[in-house]
Design a protein around this motif. Sequence first.
Motif, short mmCIF file in Angstrom:
data_model
loop_
_atom_site.label_atom_id
_atom_site.label_comp_id
_atom_site.label_asym_id
_atom_site.label_seq_id
_atom_site.Cartn_x
_atom_site.Cartn_y
_atom_site.Cartn_z
N GLY A 153 -12.37 15.13 -3.92
CA GLY A 153 -11.90 13.87 -3.37
C GLY A 153 -10.61 13.95 -2.59
N ARG A 154 -10.02 15.15 -2.46
CA ARG A 154 -8.76 15.27 -1.72
C ARG A 154 -9.05 15.42 -0.23
NH1 ARG A 154 -3.46 16.00 -2.53
NH2 ARG A 154 -2.26 17.15 -0.95
N GLY A 159 -5.51 2.07 -2.52
CA GLY A 159 -4.24 2.44 -3.13
C GLY A 159 -4.31 3.82 -3.74
N GLY A 160 -3.20 4.51 -3.74
CA GLY A 160 -3.17 5.86 -4.29
C GLY A 160 -2.09 6.68 -3.64
N GLU A 161 -2.17 7.98 -3.85
CA GLU A 161 -1.14 8.89 -3.36
C GLU A 161 -1.41 9.28 -1.90
OE1 GLU A 161 2.39 10.98 -3.73
OE2 GLU A 161 1.41 9.66 -5.20
N PRO A 162 -0.45 9.07 -0.99
CA PRO A 162 -0.62 9.51 0.40
C PRO A 162 -0.70 11.03 0.48
CG PRO A 162 1.14 7.88 0.22
CD PRO A 162 0.80 8.31 -1.17
N VAL A 163 -1.44 11.51 1.47
CA VAL A 163 -1.57 12.95 1.71
C VAL A 163 -1.15 13.24 3.15
CG1 VAL A 163 -3.17 14.89 1.85
CG2 VAL A 163 -3.43 13.17 0.04
N GLN A 164 -0.24 14.17 3.31
CA GLN A 164 0.25 14.56 4.63
C GLN A 164 -0.74 15.51 5.30
OE1 GLN A 164 4.32 15.91 4.65
NE2 GLN A 164 4.13 16.90 6.67
N LEU A 165 -1.06 15.23 6.58
CA LEU A 165 -2.06 16.04 7.28
C LEU A 165 -1.47 16.92 8.38
CD1 LEU A 165 -5.03 13.50 7.71
CD2 LEU A 165 -4.60 15.13 5.84
N THR A 166 -0.31 16.58 8.92
CA THR A 166 0.30 17.39 9.98
C THR A 166 1.73 17.74 9.60
OG1 THR A 166 1.16 15.51 11.24
CG2 THR A 166 -1.09 16.23 11.74
N LEU A 222 0.83 -1.21 0.00
CA LEU A 222 0.00 0.00 0.00
C LEU A 222 0.86 1.25 0.00
CD1 LEU A 222 -2.89 1.24 0.23
CD2 LEU A 222 -2.54 1.22 2.72
N VAL A 223 1.83 1.32 0.91
CA VAL A 223 2.76 2.45 0.98
C VAL A 223 4.16 1.89 1.14
CG1 VAL A 223 3.44 4.55 2.20
CG2 VAL A 223 1.02 3.93 2.06
N GLN A 224 5.06 2.23 0.24
CA GLN A 224 6.44 1.78 0.29
C GLN A 224 7.37 2.96 0.07
OE1 GLN A 224 6.14 -1.47 -2.74
NE2 GLN A 224 7.02 -2.75 -1.12
N GLY A 225 8.62 2.77 0.44
CA GLY A 225 9.62 3.79 0.23
C GLY A 225 9.68 4.79 1.36
N GLY A 226 10.45 5.84 1.15
CA GLY A 226 10.65 6.81 2.22
C GLY A 226 11.44 6.18 3.35
N ASP A 227 11.29 6.73 4.52
CA ASP A 227 12.03 6.24 5.68
C ASP A 227 11.18 5.37 6.60
OD1 ASP A 227 14.47 7.56 5.01
OD2 ASP A 227 13.54 9.44 5.63
#
Length: 337
Positions: A311-312, A264-271, A226-231
């Motif tokens: 939808g965002r 699945g899709g693009e994560p959105v940062q909230l904080t 679902l979410v991969q990569g980053g730290d």
Amino acid sequence: MKREPNRRQRGAVARLLLSVLMATALLAAACGEPDPIANPEWVAGAAPKGRILFVQHGDIYLWQDGKIRRLLELGNAASPSWSPDGSRFAFVRFGDAFSDLYVAGADGQGMQQLTQNEPPLQPGTQAYVANSVWALDPAWMPDGQRIVYASDLNSVKNYLWLIPSTGGAPQQIPASTVPGDNVESPTVSPDGTRIAFAHRATSDDGLRRRTDLWILNLTTGEVVPLVQGGDGSYAPAWSPDGNWIAYVGRQGEANNLYVVPAGGGEPVQLTTSGAVASPTWSPDGTMIAFLQLDGGTFEAQYVEFTVEPGGRPRAGEPKRLFEAEAIDAPSGLSWAP
């Protein structure tokens, strides 16, 4: 063949480090005897309601409509999780190199042990440690009849298991072994067909470890990232409407609240504070509570969650929900009506 106790112990330590995201700072701050104080300084127009479980010094506490009280004085409890109807909660109790699952009534009464993970051997010996078993991170199936959790039963790695909520033999979810390494923090879709979980993975250079999010389909046995990569991505929490999964995303030293579409899709940062842990949704899905590091200890905060016409997803400014000394961040929060 005996399992290696050092690998087992490292698995438990890694879970705590990955979940809290800042364990050293928390442990350094967690000193003195707690005297929890509710802080109902609501911002105008916002009044979160319901019941939130959290852990402090191994005891389980309840926040309810601005007031805090202790439900269970145990000294070794962790990870409380409300049942779907809010009549019971599951939790973990830690022993010496093992842990077990328990359930109790909403008032903390009628405690029942579900697993028997302490071996009948001399405590402190190599054989005792090698044959001990961990039970971690309980989450309820929507029918309230079963609990999914992470365990290294019959293995040296933590995979997902199901156990009846009234007691019985646990059953492994075979598909949870597909990613190949330790899994943790399961969260179940409202329709009970899918489980999201965190999976510890080795980075491409083979030198670092990170945690990704995966989805397991209980009907088909399919397991997909679902979410991969980053730290790292930690502590997933499925929204009540089934559309979103909230989680903590790590970028460098910053740990913030994100949401991603459950399909699945693009994560959105909230904080943007960079010091967030352990999100949980309000029962109606309009708010997300989380633990915020504040001056060396954690306090509970929340954001109002909405989805724009296009939808965002978006979140309001974080607001304080309550504060208490030495909240156990790896144990997280659980919110019921």
